[in-house]
Design a protein around this motif. Structure first.
Motif, PDB file in Angstrom:
ATOM      1  N   THR A   1     -14.676  33.708 -47.379  1.00 17.76           N
ATOM      2  CA  THR A   1     -13.953  32.570 -46.835  1.00 17.76           C
ATOM      3  C   THR A   1     -12.778  32.185 -47.726  1.00 17.76           C
ATOM      4  O   THR A   1     -12.693  32.597 -48.882  1.00 17.76           O
ATOM      5  N   SER A   2     -11.911  31.373 -47.150  1.00 13.31           N
ATOM      6  CA  SER A   2     -10.800  30.810 -47.913  1.00 13.31           C
ATOM      7  C   SER A   2     -11.237  29.494 -48.553  1.00 13.31           C
ATOM      8  O   SER A   2     -12.243  28.899 -48.131  1.00 13.31           O
TER       9      SER A   2
ATOM     10  N   GLU B   1      -9.953  26.612 -48.215  1.00  9.94           N
ATOM     11  CA  GLU B   1      -9.845  25.522 -47.247  1.00  9.94           C
ATOM     12  C   GLU B   1     -11.046  25.472 -46.300  1.00  9.94           C
ATOM     13  O   GLU B   1     -11.444  24.401 -45.847  1.00  9.94           O
ATOM     14  N   ARG B   2     -11.623  26.639 -45.974  1.00  8.89           N
ATOM     15  CA  ARG B   2     -12.707  26.712 -44.997  1.00  8.89           C
ATOM     16  C   ARG B   2     -14.084  26.800 -45.646  1.00  8.89           C
ATOM     17  O   ARG B   2     -15.090  26.908 -44.939  1.00  8.89           O
TER      18      ARG B   2
ATOM     19  N   ASN C   1     -17.575  26.146 -46.784  1.00  9.60           N
ATOM     20  CA  ASN C   1     -18.661  25.198 -46.576  1.00  9.60           C
ATOM     21  C   ASN C   1     -19.367  25.041 -47.917  1.00  9.60           C
ATOM     22  O   ASN C   1     -20.096  25.929 -48.356  1.00  9.60           O
TER      23      ASN C   1
ATOM     24  N   GLU D   1     -20.197  29.237 -34.808  1.00 11.73           N
ATOM     25  CA  GLU D   1     -18.805  29.663 -34.722  1.00 11.73           C
ATOM     26  C   GLU D   1     -18.548  30.468 -33.456  1.00 11.73           C
ATOM     27  O   GLU D   1     -17.462  30.382 -32.852  1.00 11.73           O
TER      28      GLU D   1
END
Length: 341
Positions: free
Chosen positions: A36-37, A39-40, A42, A288
């Motif tokens: 993941t990035s 910003e994303r 969790n 998702e």
């Protein structure tokens, strides 16, 4: 029980960096459980006990000082911070970088870890429970055309799971237009007893998910412990020549990923009683891709860590007791049939 626990999480600032890191990490024999990035990300996944190592590659590190501090505080796993140098496969120093990454991965988290013992259960107790009255199908479903294969519900359970899953299945009517995959953390030698005890009073058919078994409505397929499974184009179970990733078999996270990627929004999940956080990563993918996720309530669990972890990860749509979930499932199926009509 055989098992490996070789999961790695990646946090990288660009899709290209994520891709390069995943290739080299998978090539070293690890499973990328999260990619993941920043910003994303969790952040609840940072505490997931099945991830043995985090690889972090951030550009303009000053921008991410607060995130880096959170990563250090929230995870107990080792963290491998990148140096910003990610060569492409055609670059002359790619092989040196690849070798260096493999050495670092092996140093931080050796590729094979001893298996963790599965939870123990007294399954004989379940066979002595009396048969209970079942819920009936609503009128909207009684005369409705039955699809070849209705929604797939993956039942994820660990410590305290057999009793909860039995309480849930015992209440379902015979002709329910849905199919179930039951994944229970248990020793492989106990699976036959699990099928007999949990399925003893159920109207739906419960069977061990042999290689080639065709999924069908009103059927519960009990997932093997020692073989990861995938699915054929005609919805048959395909055993893979590899064990499940993660500390236990079956791995709920891996199973949910495989089912969600094959069936898309038809894949749904229920996280029953259990220790740890298995299922929280996989249920995020279910959500998702458009599926529904439920979890057993804390007060109805023998051990609520597993459903609580899914709630903390923000993947759970609703919580209930096993009986409440059985009743809600029937209403959910009727609603979805009405919407599709």
């Amino acid at each position: 029980m055989k098992g490996k626990h070789n999961r790695v999480g990646i946090i990288a600032a660009t899709p290209l960096a994520q891709h390069k890191l995943e290739l080299v990490i998978a090539d070293a024999g690890y499973e990328v459980a999260v990619n993941t990035s920043p910003e994303r990300l969790n952040k609840t996944f940072l505490a997931n006990e099945t991830i043995r190592l985090w690889v972090v590659e951030l550009t303009d590190e000053g921008q991410w000082n607060d995130l880096v501090q959170e990563i250090l505080e929230l995870t107990n796993a080792p963290i491998l911070f990148g140096d910003g140098h990610l060569p492409g496969k055609n670059d002359e120093d790619y092989l040196r970088w690849r070798k260096r990454m493999h050495q670092k991965l092996q140093s931080f988290a050796p590729v094979v870890e001893a298996a963790v013992s599965a939870p123990q259960f007294n399954l004989e107790v379940l066979t002595r429970h009396l048969e209970k009255p079942r819920f009936e199908l609503p009128d909207a479903l009684k005369d409705a055309p039955s699809p070849n294969l209705g929604p797939i519900w993956v039942l994820c359970a660990s410590l305290g799971g057999p009793q909860a899953v039995k309480d849930f299945l015992d209440l379902l009517p015979l002709d329910i237009p849905a199919t179930f995959l039951y994944a229970q953390h248990i020793d492989a030698g106990c699976l036959a007893a699990l099928v007999q005890s949990v399925g003893r009073h159920a109207a739906v058919a419960m069977n061990y998910a042999e290689h080639g078994m065709q999924l069908a409505n009103a059927q519960v397929a009990v997932v093997p412990v020692d073989h990861e499974i995938q699915f054929s184009a005609n919805q048959a179970v395909l055993w893979q020549e590899r064990d499940w990733s993660g500390p236990y078999g079956p791995s709920h996270d891996q199973l949910l990923k495989n089912v969600a990627e094959h069936f898309g929004k038809q894949c749904n999940a229920i996280i029953f009683s259990g220790m740890g956080s298995d299922g929280s990563l996989g249920s995020a993918l279910v959500k998702e891709l458009g599926g529904t996720v439920w979890a057993q309530t804390t007060d109805s669990c023998v051990q609520s860590s597993m459903p609580d972890a899914a709630v903390d990860a923000g993947t759970v749509d609703w919580r209930g007791s096993p009986a409440e979930m059985a009743e809600k499932l029937i209403l959910w199926l009727a609603q979805h049939h009405t919407q599709a009509a």
